[in-house]
Write an enzyme that holds these catalytic residues in place. Structure first.
Site, PDB file in Angstrom:
ATOM      1  N   GLU A 117       0.818  -1.220   0.000  1.00 22.08           N
ATOM      2  CA  GLU A 117       0.000   0.000   0.000  1.00 22.08           C
ATOM      3  C   GLU A 117       0.850   1.268   0.000  1.00 22.08           C
ATOM      4  O   GLU A 117       0.348   2.358  -0.238  1.00 22.08           O
ATOM      5  CB  GLU A 117      -0.966   0.015   1.187  1.00 22.08           C
ATOM      6  CG  GLU A 117      -0.392   0.533   2.497  1.00 22.08           C
ATOM      7  CD  GLU A 117       0.660  -0.382   3.086  1.00 22.08           C
ATOM      8  OE1 GLU A 117       1.838   0.021   3.163  1.00 22.08           O
ATOM      9  OE2 GLU A 117       0.313  -1.505   3.468  1.00 22.08           O
ATOM     10  N   HIS A 159       6.018   1.587  11.524  1.00 16.85           N
ATOM     11  CA  HIS A 159       6.060   0.330  10.776  1.00 16.85           C
ATOM     12  C   HIS A 159       7.402   0.101  10.077  1.00 16.85           C
ATOM     13  O   HIS A 159       7.678  -1.019   9.626  1.00 16.85           O
ATOM     14  CB  HIS A 159       4.949   0.288   9.732  1.00 16.85           C
ATOM     15  CG  HIS A 159       3.576   0.215  10.310  1.00 16.85           C
ATOM     16  ND1 HIS A 159       3.189  -0.766  11.201  1.00 16.85           N
ATOM     17  CD2 HIS A 159       2.481   1.013  10.143  1.00 16.85           C
ATOM     18  CE1 HIS A 159       1.929  -0.574  11.556  1.00 16.85           C
ATOM     19  NE2 HIS A 159       1.482   0.500  10.929  1.00 16.85           N
ATOM     20  N   ASP A 195      -1.019   3.675  18.783  1.00 18.49           N
ATOM     21  CA  ASP A 195      -1.608   3.565  17.460  1.00 18.49           C
ATOM     22  C   ASP A 195      -2.388   2.251  17.357  1.00 18.49           C
ATOM     23  O   ASP A 195      -2.000   1.240  17.954  1.00 18.49           O
ATOM     24  CB  ASP A 195      -0.484   3.591  16.417  1.00 18.49           C
ATOM     25  CG  ASP A 195      -0.978   3.698  14.990  1.00 18.49           C
ATOM     26  OD1 ASP A 195      -0.908   4.795  14.425  1.00 18.49           O
ATOM     27  OD2 ASP A 195      -1.432   2.676  14.432  1.00 18.49           O
ATOM     28  N   HIS A 197      -2.546   0.187  14.972  1.00 18.69           N
ATOM     29  CA  HIS A 197      -1.777  -0.854  14.299  1.00 18.69           C
ATOM     30  C   HIS A 197      -0.470  -1.130  15.050  1.00 18.69           C
ATOM     31  O   HIS A 197       0.202  -0.194  15.487  1.00 18.69           O
ATOM     32  CB  HIS A 197      -1.476  -0.456  12.861  1.00 18.69           C
ATOM     33  CG  HIS A 197      -2.706  -0.199  12.045  1.00 18.69           C
ATOM     34  ND1 HIS A 197      -3.250   1.068  11.898  1.00 18.69           N
ATOM     35  CD2 HIS A 197      -3.495  -1.051  11.357  1.00 18.69           C
ATOM     36  CE1 HIS A 197      -4.331   0.986  11.150  1.00 18.69           C
ATOM     37  NE2 HIS A 197      -4.507  -0.276  10.809  1.00 18.69           N
ATOM     38  N   ASP A 284      -5.898   6.255  15.561  1.00 16.63           N
ATOM     39  CA  ASP A 284      -6.786   5.441  14.741  1.00 16.63           C
ATOM     40  C   ASP A 284      -7.532   4.383  15.542  1.00 16.63           C
ATOM     41  O   ASP A 284      -8.231   3.543  14.948  1.00 16.63           O
ATOM     42  CB  ASP A 284      -6.038   4.815  13.565  1.00 16.63           C
ATOM     43  CG  ASP A 284      -4.643   4.325  13.907  1.00 16.63           C
ATOM     44  OD1 ASP A 284      -4.237   4.435  15.072  1.00 16.63           O
ATOM     45  OD2 ASP A 284      -3.946   3.836  12.995  1.00 16.63           O
ATOM     46  N   TYR A 323      -6.866   8.200  10.624  1.00 18.28           N
ATOM     47  CA  TYR A 323      -7.289   8.409   9.242  1.00 18.28           C
ATOM     48  C   TYR A 323      -8.741   8.856   9.104  1.00 18.28           C
ATOM     49  O   TYR A 323      -9.218   9.009   7.983  1.00 18.28           O
ATOM     50  CB  TYR A 323      -7.010   7.136   8.433  1.00 18.28           C
ATOM     51  CG  TYR A 323      -5.572   6.711   8.630  1.00 18.28           C
ATOM     52  CD1 TYR A 323      -4.534   7.417   8.034  1.00 18.28           C
ATOM     53  CD2 TYR A 323      -5.243   5.671   9.491  1.00 18.28           C
ATOM     54  CE1 TYR A 323      -3.212   7.083   8.265  1.00 18.28           C
ATOM     55  CE2 TYR A 323      -3.928   5.321   9.725  1.00 18.28           C
ATOM     56  CZ  TYR A 323      -2.920   6.029   9.109  1.00 18.28           C
ATOM     57  OH  TYR A 323      -1.609   5.703   9.354  1.00 18.28           O
TER      58      TYR A 323
END
Length: 341
Positions: A117, A159, A195, A197, A284, A323
């Site tokens: 992505e 990440h 976060d 993720h 998020d 987001y």
């Protein structure tokens, strides 16, 4: 609280993201930062500072030099190969395949990428450097004052591993500033990642070390990106055993569950004896985030900031994800206001 921010983040703006089998407008886009900046100004966070130039010393201590060279040259190599679009990985050195770096840029991108992505554009590397420079300047402020600062980083960082980009991330900003605190003399540093993720990159970088404790609250990897990292039994290896604490949670949870995990993570940081704290500040976990599945309300981010403040440590907030763009400013600033309340 001072905010460090660079307008150069705009140089990274991929025109499309591969999501759900189609190309969509990227979730990680420049407008996210505008909402945060506007909210900061509305709430009287007016001390917004352009960062100093990037210093690669701390970056090179954590990131593979060949990986950094790749980020520096990828766009030029891509265009020289005759490719018309943005740099997007299409093949990977998966299980039972060779782990050698190809000469062809199309293969090289896959070697250094962990998820497709994330596209590289003409300005991505400069934007990533400016993002890290904001984090570095904020760290210097916290180290000098003993207080708190906010680095409004874009692109995000948690990440990015020592040698791979993905999840919208290129340089692991949180890890770089944690290393800077160590270089400044802090014997123990904690990174708390809120976060949604899992910060697979931060875990990867410190997984064998006992001087940086990493705690992450995130969607369970059976259900959420990055899928292959973030299980509760990933606790560190060697010297790092016990220095990694993951709190994976299932879809639909609210602050009752998430807040308990936050308190548990804070207790682990207290027991570790951290002398400085880095917050990977993703928002998020919000109920309306389009690529997440927790159900936190905006008011819950105020509570999160209040809980973090109880650690009473020099604290550096590093912007990561979030987001639901119309709420990202409210939720981000709520954490900061909660911390300061």
């Amino acid at each position: 609280m001072k905010t460090f921010f660079s307008e150069s983040h705009r140089l990274h703006f991929p025109q499309a993201e591969l999501s759900g089998g189609q190309f969509v407008t990227p979730y990680e886009r420049p407008s996210r930062i505008e909402y945060i900046l506007n909210r900061l100004k509305d709430r009287q966070f007016k001390n917004i500072i352009t960062p100093d130039a990037i210093d690669f010393e701390s970056i090179r201590r954590l990131h593979d030099p060949n990986y950094l060279d790749f980020l520096d040259t990828a766009w030029g190599e891509w265009k020289a190969a005759g490719f018309a679009g943005e740099v997007i990985a299409t093949s990977y050195p998966v299980r039972r395949m060779s782990q050698r770096v190809p000469n062809n840029i199309d293969g090289k991108v896959g070697y250094y990428c962990l998820s497709s992505e994330t596209a590289i554009t003409a300005g991505s590397w400069k934007a990533a450097q400016s993002s890290c420079a904001s984090a570095q300047s904020a760290q210097r402020e916290v180290a000098a004052s003993g207080g708190a600062a906010f680095a409004l980083c874009r692109p995000p960082g948690h990440h990015a591993t020592s040698d791979m980009f993905g999840g919208y991330c290129f340089i692991n900003n949180a890890s770089v500033v944690a290393e800077m605190f160590r270089m400044d003399g802090a014997a123990k540093v904690a990174v708390l990642d809120i976060d949604f993720h899992h910060g697979n990159g931060t875990q990867d970088i410190f997984y064998h070390r006992d001087d940086v404790f990493y705690a992450s609250l995130h969607g369970h990897p059976e259900d959420a990106f990055p899928y292959f990292s973030g299980y509760a039994d990933e606790c560190g290896i060697g010297l790092g055993e016990g220095m990694n604490a993951n709190f994976p949670m299932r879809p639909g949870i609210g602050y009752d569950v998430w807040g308990k995990a936050l308190q548990d993570a804070i207790k682990r940081i207290q027991d570790f004896g951290a002398e400085a704290l880095v917050i990977s500040l993703g928002v998020d976990a919000f109920k309306d985030d389009p690529i997440s599945f927790f159900k936190l309300e905006s008011e819950d981010f105020l509570r999160a900031g209040q809980e973090i403040a109880k650690l009473k440590l020099p604290t550096l907030f590093i912007m990561e994800g979030g987001y639901a763009v119309e709420a990202v400013g409210i939720n981000t600033v709520n954490v900061l206001e909660g911390y300061l309340s």
